[in-house]
Write a protein that holds these residues in place. Sequence first.
Motif, mmCIF file in Angstrom:
data_model
loop_
_atom_site.group_PDB
_atom_site.id
_atom_site.type_symbol
_atom_site.label_atom_id
_atom_site.label_comp_id
_atom_site.label_asym_id
_atom_site.label_seq_id
_atom_site.Cartn_x
_atom_site.Cartn_y
_atom_site.Cartn_z
ATOM 1 N N LEU A 134 -50.431 -48.033 -34.780
ATOM 2 C CA LEU A 134 -50.383 -49.040 -35.831
ATOM 3 C C LEU A 134 -49.535 -48.445 -36.945
ATOM 4 C CD1 LEU A 134 -51.509 -51.818 -36.761
ATOM 5 C CD2 LEU A 134 -53.385 -50.549 -37.846
ATOM 6 N N VAL A 135 -48.440 -49.134 -37.300
ATOM 7 C CA VAL A 135 -47.460 -48.566 -38.226
ATOM 8 C C VAL A 135 -47.117 -49.588 -39.309
ATOM 9 C CG1 VAL A 135 -45.146 -47.534 -38.426
ATOM 10 C CG2 VAL A 135 -46.500 -47.179 -36.335
ATOM 11 N N ASN A 136 -47.023 -49.106 -40.541
ATOM 12 C CA ASN A 136 -46.637 -49.959 -41.653
ATOM 13 C C ASN A 136 -45.115 -50.100 -41.691
ATOM 14 O OD1 ASN A 136 -45.916 -50.500 -44.651
ATOM 15 N ND2 ASN A 136 -48.108 -50.946 -44.492
ATOM 16 N N CYS A 137 -44.653 -51.297 -41.995
ATOM 17 C CA CYS A 137 -43.207 -51.568 -42.031
ATOM 18 C C CYS A 137 -42.467 -50.751 -43.088
ATOM 19 C CB CYS A 137 -42.956 -53.053 -42.247
ATOM 20 S SG CYS A 137 -43.286 -54.040 -40.771
ATOM 21 N N SER A 138 -43.205 -50.185 -44.042
ATOM 22 C CA SER A 138 -42.555 -49.367 -45.071
ATOM 23 C C SER A 138 -41.881 -48.129 -44.480
ATOM 24 C CB SER A 138 -43.576 -48.939 -46.128
ATOM 25 O OG SER A 138 -44.554 -48.077 -45.545
ATOM 26 N N LEU A 139 -42.220 -47.769 -43.242
ATOM 27 C CA LEU A 139 -41.613 -46.589 -42.608
ATOM 28 C C LEU A 139 -40.287 -46.895 -41.911
ATOM 29 C CD1 LEU A 139 -44.677 -44.722 -41.042
ATOM 30 C CD2 LEU A 139 -43.460 -44.229 -43.171
ATOM 31 N N ALA A 140 -39.855 -48.135 -41.913
ATOM 32 C CA ALA A 140 -38.652 -48.514 -41.149
ATOM 33 C C ALA A 140 -37.406 -47.746 -41.578
ATOM 34 C CB ALA A 140 -38.417 -50.018 -41.236
ATOM 35 N N ASP A 141 -37.150 -47.645 -42.875
ATOM 36 C CA ASP A 141 -35.934 -46.951 -43.321
ATOM 37 C C ASP A 141 -35.970 -45.469 -42.949
ATOM 38 O OD1 ASP A 141 -34.906 -49.300 -44.354
ATOM 39 O OD2 ASP A 141 -35.494 -48.849 -46.426
ATOM 40 N N GLU A 142 -37.137 -44.840 -43.123
ATOM 41 C CA GLU A 142 -37.261 -43.425 -42.763
ATOM 42 C C GLU A 142 -37.115 -43.227 -41.256
ATOM 43 O OE1 GLU A 142 -40.504 -41.328 -45.006
ATOM 44 O OE2 GLU A 142 -40.738 -43.344 -45.848
ATOM 45 N N LEU A 143 -37.624 -44.175 -40.480
ATOM 46 C CA LEU A 143 -37.490 -44.093 -39.030
ATOM 47 C C LEU A 143 -36.028 -44.230 -38.603
ATOM 48 C CD1 LEU A 143 -38.488 -43.944 -36.158
ATOM 49 C CD2 LEU A 143 -39.242 -46.316 -36.338
ATOM 50 N N GLU A 144 -35.318 -45.144 -39.246
ATOM 51 C CA GLU A 144 -33.896 -45.298 -38.925
ATOM 52 C C GLU A 144 -33.127 -44.014 -39.243
ATOM 53 O OE1 GLU A 144 -30.278 -48.480 -39.343
ATOM 54 O OE2 GLU A 144 -31.932 -48.629 -40.775
ATOM 55 N N ALA A 145 -33.393 -43.419 -40.394
ATOM 56 C CA ALA A 145 -32.723 -42.164 -40.767
ATOM 57 C C ALA A 145 -33.056 -41.062 -39.768
ATOM 58 C CB ALA A 145 -33.131 -41.756 -42.186
ATOM 59 N N TRP A 146 -34.295 -40.991 -39.329
ATOM 60 C CA TRP A 146 -34.759 -40.008 -38.342
ATOM 61 C C TRP A 146 -33.953 -40.148 -37.049
ATOM 62 C CZ3 TRP A 146 -38.585 -36.229 -38.359
ATOM 63 C CH2 TRP A 146 -39.159 -35.854 -37.149
ATOM 64 N N LEU A 147 -33.820 -41.386 -36.576
ATOM 65 C CA LEU A 147 -33.072 -41.636 -35.339
ATOM 66 C C LEU A 147 -31.588 -41.322 -35.503
ATOM 67 C CD1 LEU A 147 -34.854 -44.903 -34.227
ATOM 68 C CD2 LEU A 147 -34.732 -42.799 -32.883
ATOM 69 N N LEU A 148 -31.030 -41.650 -36.653
ATOM 70 C CA LEU A 148 -29.609 -41.380 -36.892
ATOM 71 C C LEU A 148 -29.311 -39.880 -36.941
ATOM 72 C CD1 LEU A 148 -28.775 -44.191 -39.467
ATOM 73 C CD2 LEU A 148 -27.949 -44.007 -37.102
ATOM 74 N N ARG A 149 -30.338 -39.082 -37.268
ATOM 75 C CA ARG A 149 -30.186 -37.618 -37.230
ATOM 76 C C ARG A 149 -30.307 -37.079 -35.807
ATOM 77 N NH1 ARG A 149 -33.742 -37.744 -41.676
ATOM 78 N NH2 ARG A 149 -35.431 -36.871 -40.415
ATOM 79 N N GLY A 150 -30.576 -37.940 -34.857
ATOM 80 C CA GLY A 150 -30.704 -37.508 -33.471
ATOM 81 C C GLY A 150 -32.106 -37.124 -33.069
ATOM 82 N N GLU A 151 -33.066 -37.343 -33.935
ATOM 83 C CA GLU A 151 -34.469 -37.016 -33.628
ATOM 84 C C GLU A 151 -35.042 -38.082 -32.697
ATOM 85 O OE1 GLU A 151 -36.105 -34.389 -34.394
ATOM 86 O OE2 GLU A 151 -34.916 -33.487 -35.981
ATOM 87 N N ARG A 152 -35.902 -37.651 -31.760
ATOM 88 C CA ARG A 152 -36.485 -38.591 -30.803
ATOM 89 C C ARG A 152 -37.988 -38.409 -30.622
ATOM 90 N NH1 ARG A 152 -32.311 -40.331 -31.891
ATOM 91 N NH2 ARG A 152 -30.538 -40.782 -30.573
ATOM 92 N N ARG A 153 -38.567 -37.397 -31.266
ATOM 93 C CA ARG A 153 -39.978 -37.087 -31.029
ATOM 94 C C ARG A 153 -40.882 -38.013 -31.835
ATOM 95 N NH1 ARG A 153 -38.621 -30.999 -32.059
ATOM 96 N NH2 ARG A 153 -37.477 -32.184 -33.605
ATOM 97 N N LEU A 154 -41.546 -38.876 -31.117
ATOM 98 C CA LEU A 154 -42.373 -39.921 -31.712
ATOM 99 C C LEU A 154 -43.534 -39.357 -32.524
ATOM 100 C CD1 LEU A 154 -43.491 -42.751 -32.104
ATOM 101 C CD2 LEU A 154 -44.206 -42.751 -29.716
ATOM 102 N N MET A 155 -44.352 -38.510 -31.920
ATOM 103 C CA MET A 155 -45.523 -38.020 -32.633
ATOM 104 C C MET A 155 -45.133 -37.164 -33.836
ATOM 105 S SD MET A 155 -49.147 -36.804 -31.127
ATOM 106 C CE MET A 155 -48.592 -35.317 -30.363
#
Length: 191
Positions: A134-155
């Motif tokens: 269960l995830v709050n939408c407020s994390l979307a921008d941080e998640l996008e930045a995480w992925l753009l850095r090449g990070e893939r580890r969900l937990m």
Amino acid sequence: MTAFTGVILAGGQGNRMGGQDKGLLVLQGQPLYQHVLRKLRPQVNIVLISANRNIDRYQASGCQVVTDSMPDYPGPLAGMLSGLRHSKTEWVAFSACDTPWLPHDFVDRLWQQRGTAPAVWVKSSQRDHPALALVNCSLADELEAWLLRGERRLMQFLREHGGHPVEFLDPESSFRNINTPDDLANEETLP
């Protein structure tokens, strides 16, 4: 009452399934994602399906289908990002398409145990299940930045951004996922 969007994560490449679209593999006469949809739909206000192929087959469920905004199948986090971006609710409940035996109240239990965390996920007696979250939408921008850095580890993402696991004492079979053809064959023989 808090409204929830549910997202079924079905956008992977199915590498361990020989490249087959895992959500469409048939278990007990129904595609895997339909088992998850049947369990998730009563727990949320609307269900989206994150998929990157066979879009028309997923749309036949009546659910809106969202695709990854990032190329090359970057994993479940990319599906989560799409779900967060397309959600019309503040909170999004995620489930992988290969977990057909979900508890009928897993979203409510995550919600009740989240405290002030922006993300929580299922922890069974044997391991963490970060794709049941269960995830709050407020994390979307941080998640996008995480992925753009090449990070893939969900937990790791969930932990580093204030999330915590919620312990579930359900039978381990409630969280069994189907990763290989052998797993699928074994599930067919279970009640």
